[in-house]
Design an enzyme around this catalytic site. Structure first.
Site, mmCIF file in Angstrom:
data_model
loop_
_atom_site.group_PDB
_atom_site.id
_atom_site.type_symbol
_atom_site.label_atom_id
_atom_site.label_comp_id
_atom_site.label_asym_id
_atom_site.label_seq_id
_atom_site.Cartn_x
_atom_site.Cartn_y
_atom_site.Cartn_z
ATOM 1 C CE1 TYR A 258 50.697 43.931 72.536
ATOM 2 C CE2 TYR A 258 50.358 46.024 72.417
ATOM 3 C CZ TYR A 258 51.393 45.226 72.446
ATOM 4 O OH TYR A 258 52.597 45.331 72.984
ATOM 5 C CE LYS B 277 49.871 53.917 70.720
ATOM 6 N NZ LYS B 277 51.041 53.025 70.032
ATOM 7 C CG ASP C 124 44.243 50.166 76.258
ATOM 8 O OD1 ASP C 124 44.696 51.463 76.167
ATOM 9 O OD2 ASP C 124 44.833 49.376 76.037
#
Ligand code: HOZ
Length: 425
Positions: A142, A265, A237
């Site tokens: 994702y 994050k 990623d």
């Protein structure tokens, strides 16, 4: 009626599904989400005054625990100077210096506001750099919710049964080649089938969005070699894994230099942030130097930069990674021991402060094997843990996160609750 139930009833009337991100809904585990009014260390306090040991850690950022005093103070200091300037500010330069020092493959970096923006922009950049349209992604990975990437996606898209989102034009989807993770020959074949057409390969090098999945030995090296040979851009990623599994992310652990890396994050210290960076030759194709356009009013926002910088400096100072790995192992071992005692088959992939629990006898190494995990059993397990005061991600397809604040009584108590929950399944 509890305060959370009242709030949720109201939220359902005003917000689609009552949540501002689908992963917060409890639809796959049953029940309704609770509302949180405060978070400190390893603990969430609900609107009803319950304290829960938290293994979501705001989906990754809270590696040093919630509401860390040093990060709070940095935000306070920045706040006194203004919340947004719309001009370059010195903190952006400091952040870029820290990121490039921690992650050597990143020679230049551009800040943005979320992981989704980071991956979307990195893909555009890879296309602009190579002059090619097709991209390769892996099922279960994702990369946020931009059109090209919501195909066989993990996280909430999978949890809620929409791995291929409605609203993505078929013509966009055609440009995304989806392959199984951990299958280097499939990547080789895709390049052979589309010569000179594939701009990039994007992956979570350790997947955190279909549960936690590790690559087979040599797989990431094979991707590096294949992409280099075909002149395609390799994008790691590391929105979740960056600064979490090592200061330099998975690429440091594996000794691989991707061409581009996406981050988010932890670098926001709990405020909204994203970043993408990599080889200067590629990054310099971005506007205003080059023809690939990417922009953002709040990019490099001084509050987010201050929070992120404080967090990164603490990580440099504390080097918490060996401690976090011990905590991760303690949790993994507790699950394995409880499952063995119960005669229950489980898989618990773990690295450092990330792990997940799949209720299956099948070793989990890709999307298909992740789906062999029994989501119904996970739902019962989740509810029993919550009942005992431990909050896990509300989905069988999400990674668990630990923080340094879990050290000591929190992890010991959590292991007891989790073991009891497994015994009761
Ligand atoms: N990547 C995060 C969960 N897998 C995103 C959190 C969210 O979508 O809200």
């Amino acid at each position: 009626m509890s305060v959370s139930s009242e709030l949720f009833a109201k939220a359902l009337k005003l917000i689609p599904g009552g949540v501002n991100s689908p992963v917060r809904a409890f639809r796959s585990v049953g029940g309704a989400p609770f509302f949180v009014t405060r978070a400190d260390g390893a603990t969430l306090t609900t609107a009803d005054g319950r304290e829960l040991i938290d293994f979501v850690c705001t989906w990754g950022p809270a590696i040093l625990g919630h509401n860390h005093p040093v990060i709070r103070e940095a935000i306070r200091t920045a706040l006194d100077r203004g919340t947004s300037f719309g001009t370059p500010n010195p903190l952006e330069v400091e952040m870029a210096e820290l990121i490039t020092q921690f992650v050597p493959s990143i020679e230049k970096v551009r800040m943005c506001n979320s992981g989704t923006e980071a991956t979307m922009s990195a893909i555009r950049l890879a296309r602009g750099f190579t002059g090619r349209d097709k991209i390769i992604k892996f099922s279960g990975c994702y990369h946020g919710h931009s059109d090209s990437l919501l195909i066989k996606a993990g996280s909430g898209a999978l949890t809620h049964g929409n791995p291929d989102s409605a609203g993505v034009p078929a013509s966009f989807a055609q440009e995304t080649i989806v392959l199984p993770f951990n299958d280097a020959p499939a990547v080789e074949s895709a390049f052979a089938a589309h010569p000179g057409q594939i701009a990039c390969v994007i992956l979570e090098p350790y997947i955190g969005n279909v549960g936690f999945i590790l690559p087979d030995r040599g797989y990431l090296q094979a991707l590096r070699e294949i992409t280099a040979r075909h002149g395609a851009v390799l994008i790691f990623d590391e929105v979740m894994t960056g600064f979490r599994l090592a200061r330099g992310g998975v690429q440091e652990l594996e000794g691989i230099r991707p061409d581009l890396t996406t981050l988010g994050k932890i670098i926001g210290g709990g405020l909204p942030v994203g970043a993408f960076g990599g080889r200067a030759e590629i990054m310099d194709r971005l506007a205003p130097l080059g023809p690939v356009y990417q922009a953002g009013t709040l990019s490099g926002n001084p509050l987010a930069m201050a929070a992120g910088i404080a967090g990164l400096k603490l990580l440099r100072e504390l080097d918490p990674y060996p401690r976090l790995d011990r905590l991760g192992r303690q949790l993994r071992d507790a699950v394995l021991a409880a499952a063995q005692a119960k005669g229950l088959a489980v898989q618990v992939p773990q690295c450092g402060s990330m792990l997940s629990v799949f209720f299956t006898a099948t070793p989990v190494r890709d999307y298909a094997s992740a789906l062999t995990g029994d989501a119904k059993v996970f739902g019962r397990f989740f509810s029993a843990c919550l009942e005992g005061g431990v909050y896990l991600p509300p989905s069988a397809y999400e990674a668990w996160f630990l923080s340094t604040a879990h050290e000591g009584s929190a992890i010991d108590r959590a292991c007891e609750v989790i073991s009891r929950a497994i015994a009761g399944l």
